[in-house]
Design a protein around this motif. Structure first.
Motif, short mmCIF file in Angstrom:
data_model
loop_
_atom_site.label_atom_id
_atom_site.label_comp_id
_atom_site.label_asym_id
_atom_site.label_seq_id
_atom_site.Cartn_x
_atom_site.Cartn_y
_atom_site.Cartn_z
N UNK A 64 -53.36 -10.68 13.43
CA UNK A 64 -54.63 -10.00 13.70
C UNK A 64 -55.40 -10.79 14.77
N UNK A 65 -56.33 -10.10 15.44
CA UNK A 65 -57.00 -10.74 16.59
C UNK A 65 -57.69 -12.04 16.22
N UNK A 66 -58.20 -12.16 14.98
CA UNK A 66 -58.94 -13.37 14.65
C UNK A 66 -58.02 -14.56 14.43
N UNK A 67 -56.70 -14.33 14.47
CA UNK A 67 -55.76 -15.44 14.36
C UNK A 67 -55.08 -15.76 15.67
N UNK A 68 -55.38 -14.97 16.71
CA UNK A 68 -54.67 -15.15 17.96
C UNK A 68 -54.85 -16.56 18.52
N UNK A 69 -56.04 -17.18 18.27
CA UNK A 69 -56.26 -18.52 18.83
C UNK A 69 -55.29 -19.52 18.21
N UNK A 70 -55.11 -19.44 16.88
CA UNK A 70 -54.16 -20.35 16.23
C UNK A 70 -52.74 -20.03 16.67
N UNK A 112 -44.20 -27.69 19.11
CA UNK A 112 -42.90 -27.08 18.87
C UNK A 112 -42.28 -27.61 17.59
N UNK A 113 -41.37 -26.82 17.06
CA UNK A 113 -40.49 -27.20 15.95
C UNK A 113 -41.23 -27.75 14.75
N UNK A 114 -40.84 -28.95 14.29
CA UNK A 114 -41.41 -29.45 13.03
C UNK A 114 -42.89 -29.79 13.14
N UNK A 115 -43.44 -29.80 14.37
CA UNK A 115 -44.86 -30.13 14.52
C UNK A 115 -45.77 -28.91 14.46
N UNK A 116 -45.16 -27.75 14.29
CA UNK A 116 -45.96 -26.52 14.31
C UNK A 116 -47.08 -26.53 13.29
N UNK A 117 -46.83 -27.18 12.15
CA UNK A 117 -47.85 -27.18 11.10
C UNK A 117 -49.13 -27.85 11.55
N UNK A 118 -49.04 -28.67 12.64
CA UNK A 118 -50.28 -29.28 13.16
C UNK A 118 -51.23 -28.17 13.61
N UNK A 119 -50.68 -27.15 14.31
CA UNK A 119 -51.52 -26.05 14.77
C UNK A 119 -51.91 -25.13 13.63
N UNK A 120 -50.97 -24.85 12.76
CA UNK A 120 -51.23 -23.79 11.77
C UNK A 120 -51.92 -24.31 10.52
N UNK A 121 -51.75 -25.58 10.20
CA UNK A 121 -52.33 -26.10 8.97
C UNK A 121 -53.35 -27.22 9.26
N UNK A 151 -43.68 -18.35 6.31
CA UNK A 151 -43.04 -19.50 6.95
C UNK A 151 -44.05 -20.54 7.39
N UNK A 152 -45.27 -20.09 7.73
CA UNK A 152 -46.33 -21.04 8.07
C UNK A 152 -46.67 -21.88 6.84
N UNK A 153 -46.78 -21.18 5.70
CA UNK A 153 -47.05 -21.91 4.46
C UNK A 153 -45.91 -22.88 4.19
N UNK A 154 -44.68 -22.42 4.42
CA UNK A 154 -43.52 -23.25 4.13
C UNK A 154 -43.45 -24.46 5.03
N UNK A 155 -44.08 -24.40 6.24
CA UNK A 155 -43.99 -25.51 7.17
C UNK A 155 -44.90 -26.67 6.77
N UNK A 156 -45.80 -26.43 5.81
CA UNK A 156 -46.63 -27.52 5.31
C UNK A 156 -45.71 -28.54 4.64
N UNK A 157 -45.87 -29.83 4.96
CA UNK A 157 -44.98 -30.81 4.35
C UNK A 157 -45.10 -30.79 2.82
#
Lengths: 189, 609
Positions: free
Chosen positions: B271-277, B285-294, B153-159
């Motif tokens: 996993x622990x190395x992703x906890x910061x992201x 929130x919502x449609x802006x999540x990809x800012x943090x994840x991508x 879903x993180x991949x899918x949130x990329x525009x």
């Protein structure tokens, strides 16, 4: 020993110990099929009531049991087939009845042996090994080619037992697997 | 001898000439501990490759076999250790990679003409993370399933391309067999090939340009050969890192959660190395999540890639300041966010409960897999057909509106409003005794909340059983023992057999038929159409209990006198009309009766005895 060669030996020692830490379990892991003891205990099954068997005509029955394939457990799988031949007729008392059982696994290379009705003998279709109705290999001269089987069909322990409740007489067989290619019948280990 | 053999091989192969750049390598400024991160990473990668190849000999990627084959690996000689090495070495690589990056960044080793080393190294960063990310879910566990879902879903949130990329990766809209074959392909084929290519280029460039120079404050350092003066430093660092990895592998091993089953509730964490992201994502929130994840990771990577350019454009002091700010700011941000995420989970009761639940499911799945083997339909059926696991879930869903299932301390599943008997310890002697106690039967633990509070049974207990002589008290005790024995509870097997030997069961049945005349209202042994109270034949047995839940209004049970208990599965012809299927009925009944597999010799937490 100078400093340089001492350091070299320490390097080699660290590398060797590290390699061994991986290599020792690796060998055990890779060879686990050899380390694990596969059991080849005889599987005892009551296959048919004595009265249901025709005299002299081999009948085939599946042996059902649990088969373990690595991580999967198959309940009630066909583990093999057996041929049962009833020798004595109904005038013989059940205690005296003569019944023989053979595994259908060919001692040559393990194909399934069939009963050839037209010729009244057992035939393995893979390499045309032929056995007479007593499970003995047919002579090369009779066949016109070399019978590929190293020995006769593998006989299985077989007896007639009475069910305690219904008082029916059953044919009971001890199913086992045997080594291929040998001239004598030896249980698979 | 050996030397002669090597000489003759070298004459033919010429390996010494090939190895000469490595064997004769000289460090102009001498050896450094700082350089050791590079070689340690390489050796750790070698550990990953070897253990990975070993795991490949058994691992089977599909939803029905992934967990099963990994569980099988854990049981094999050396299997748990090898899997543990693979698991912990991958985390060591992430840590070492970070150290390596920090070292290169601080020493300015990326400067011209070494840009290609820097760029290939930075390409290896996302590749390494992708390598780890595609490996973790291969176990097909509950956590793996959740991670695939979330990462998909993180991949899918990329525009724009996101949703398409997700479908291709998962092999469809949902996680399935193809998801695991795809992840396996990425993990063991594509990513290793790409990483190998970039790594080869990275190392070739290092040999071309030599070791990076450190600021020496004008002091000229003595040059030294790489072998063994740098090697001893490399291997010492590796020995420490590998020692920690091996100890962790030996002591803890890699975790294996319960097999994936979307039915089970869990709170997945990366996993622990992703906890910061993961923590950062909480602020978008919502449609802006990809800012943090991508966006944030991509920008960070681009800033690092641009470092040689920044360094050239800015004056030296500013450039140094930027580098130090990037390193320590970055570490502080990652550390802070990770800490916040851990802190939050540690104080969240919900998360701790879910984690505890996850661990007990994992243990249970392991126990069942070892005892019964894994059926051909896959490990998912282990827990789905387990009364101990499913019982509480089904009870809470279907029964707990009226029935409680709580022990004497009130622990267990409590009904919101207890309007029907508490079923904890169902059909045990202690539970049955309550029915014949004038106080207890009127409490909400038994008939207190039902219409039967004013019924004939309560009346009978009040009138007849309150003032018994000694003989009758003994008869009542025997009656309870006999009735409880009819349930054939597995937890009471030994004491039932003892009672039968002592003749208590026979005496109890006689008391049931004669002394207390239970058969005036209840059926026993024959079909008496006049009897309006539940059949006592095989009372509490599996068949009886399934029948009771199926249809309490059946003439065998309460008939017309039934209070509010619904008939959960009265239709025996069109079973799809029933509220509960036969499998669920049996699971509830088995759970209430404490009838489930427990390994021998281990403390059982069955509710009976």
């Amino acid at each position: 020993m100078n400093r340089r060669s001492l350091l070299r030996w320490i390097c080699r020692a660290i590398a060797s110990v590290s390699a061994a830490v991986v290599a020792v379990p690796a060998v055990r892991f890779l060879l686990h099929p050899l380390l694990r003891r596969q059991k080849n205990d005889a599987i005892v099954r009551r296959l048919a009531p004595l009265d249901d068997l025709p005299v002299g005509k081999p009948q085939s029955f599946p042996i059902l049991g649990t088969r373990q394939d690595a991580w999967t457990t198959y309940e009630e799988e066909v583990l093999g087939r057996v041929w049962i031949v009833r020798r004595s007729n109904s005038e013989t008392s059940p205690e005296q009845a003569q019944v023989e059982a053979f595994t259908a696994i060919c001692p040559h290379l393990g194909c399934a042996i069939d009963w050839d009705k037209a010729h009244d003998h057992f035939l393995c279709p893979c390499h045309r090994a032929v056995f007479d109705s007593n499970g003995q290999p047919a002579a090369d001269a009779d066949l016109g080619y070399k019978n590929p089987t190293p020995r006769g069909m593998d006989a299985l322990e077989c007896r007639v037992v009475q069910d305690a409740e219904t008082e029916t007489w059953w044919v009971e067989v001890e199913f086992q697997r045997f080594e291929f290619g040998l001239t004598t019948q030896q249980a698979l280990t | 001898m050996l030397r002669e053999l090597l000489n003759s091989i070298d004459t033919r192969v010429g390996y010494r000439a090939l190895l000469a750049p490595i064997r004769r390598r000289v460090l102009p400024d001498g050896p450094r501990w700082g350089y050791a991160t590079a070689a340690t990473l390489l050796w750790m990668l070698a550990v990953e490759v070897v253990t990975g190849l070993l795991l490949m000999t058994v691992y089977s990627p599909s939803l029905t076999t992934a967990w099963a084959s990994v569980h099988y690996i854990e049981q094999l000689p050396g299997g748990a250790f090898i899997r543990g090495l693979h698991y912990f070495a991958s985390q060591a690589i992430i840590v070492l990679f970070a150290l390596h990056l920090v070292r290169v960044l601080l020493s300015g080793a990326f400067r011209a003409p070494r840009e290609l080393i820097w760029i290939t190294g930075l390409i290896l960063l996302p590749l390494t993370i992708a390598w780890a990310v595609t490996g973790n879910p291969l176990s097909g566990s509950q956590k793996a399933y959740a991670q695939i879902e979330v990462e998909g879903n993180i991949i899918a949130s990329t525009p724009l391309i996101g949703p398409l990329a997700r479908t291709v990766l998962l092999g469809g809209k949902q996680v399935g067999h193809l998801t695991l074959t795809h992840l396996n392909f990425l993990h063991v084929a594509l990513i290793p090939l790409l990483a190998g290519m970039f790594l080869a280029l990275h190392i070739q460039q290092i040999y071309k340009h030599g070791a990076s120079a450190y600021p020496t404050n004008g002091k000229k350092k003595k040059s030294a050969p790489y072998w063994p003066f740098q090697s001893i430093r490399n291997l010492s660092v590796f020995a420490v890192a590998f020692g920690i990895v091996a100890l962790a592998a030996w002591h803890y091993g890699a975790p294996l959660e319960a097999p994936a089953d979307p039915e089970f509730h869990n709170i997945p964490r990366p996993e622990w190395y992703f906890l910061s992201l993961f923590e950062l994502r909480a602020y978008f929130s919502g449609p802006n999540e990809y800012i943090a994840t991508v966006v944030v990771p991509t920008v960070a990577l681009l800033v690092l890639l641009g470092m040689p350019l920044i360094d050239r454009v800015c004056p030296p002091r500013l450039s140094t300041a930027i580098r130090f700010f990037t390193v320590f700011g970055g570490l502080l941000a990652i550390g802070g966010l990770t800490g916040m995420s851990v802190q939050r989970d540690m104080h969240s009761e919900e998360f701790q409960a879910a984690k505890h639940e996850e661990q007990s499911l994992a243990r249970r799945a392991h126990v069942l897999a070892v005892a019964k083997g894994i059926p051909p339909e896959g490990p998912i059926s282990l827990l789905r057909n387990d009364p101990k696991t499913q019982g509480p879930i089904l009870f809470e869903r279907h029964c707990a509106a009226c029935h409680s299932h709580t022990d004497a301390d009130g622990k267990g599943i409590a009904a919101e409003e207890s309007t029907a008997p508490n079923l904890h310890g169902f059909a045990t002697r202690a539970w049955l005794a309550g029915w014949f106690d004038a106080e207890k039967i009127k409490s909400t633990e038994y008939f207190g909340g039902t219409e039967f509070a004013e019924g004939e049974m309560v009346g009978f207990v009040d009138d007849t059983l309150t003032d018994l002589d000694e003989d009758d008290q003994q008869a009542l005790a025997n009656l309870i023992t006999a009735l409880s024995a009819k349930a054939e509870l597995p937890g009471q097997k030994a004491s039932d057999e003892q009672a039968a030997e002592k003749g208590e069961i026979k005496a109890g049945i006689a008391a049931l038929l004669e002394t207390f005349s239970c058969i005036d209202c209840h059926k026993y042994g024959d079909d008496d159409p006049e009897a309006g109270a539940p059949d006592l034949t095989g009372y509490g047995s599996r068949d009886w209990l399934i029948g009771m839940i199926r249809d309490p209004a059946h003439s065998r049970f309460y008939g017309e006198n039934n209070d509010r208990m619904p008939s959960f599965a009265p239709d025996r012809v069109n079973r799809e009309n029933n509220q509960l299927d036969d499998r669920s009925l049996a699971l509830i009944a088995d759970w209430l009766r404490g009838d489930w597999y427990e390994p021998l010799g281990e403390a059982t937490d069955q509710p009976h005895e």
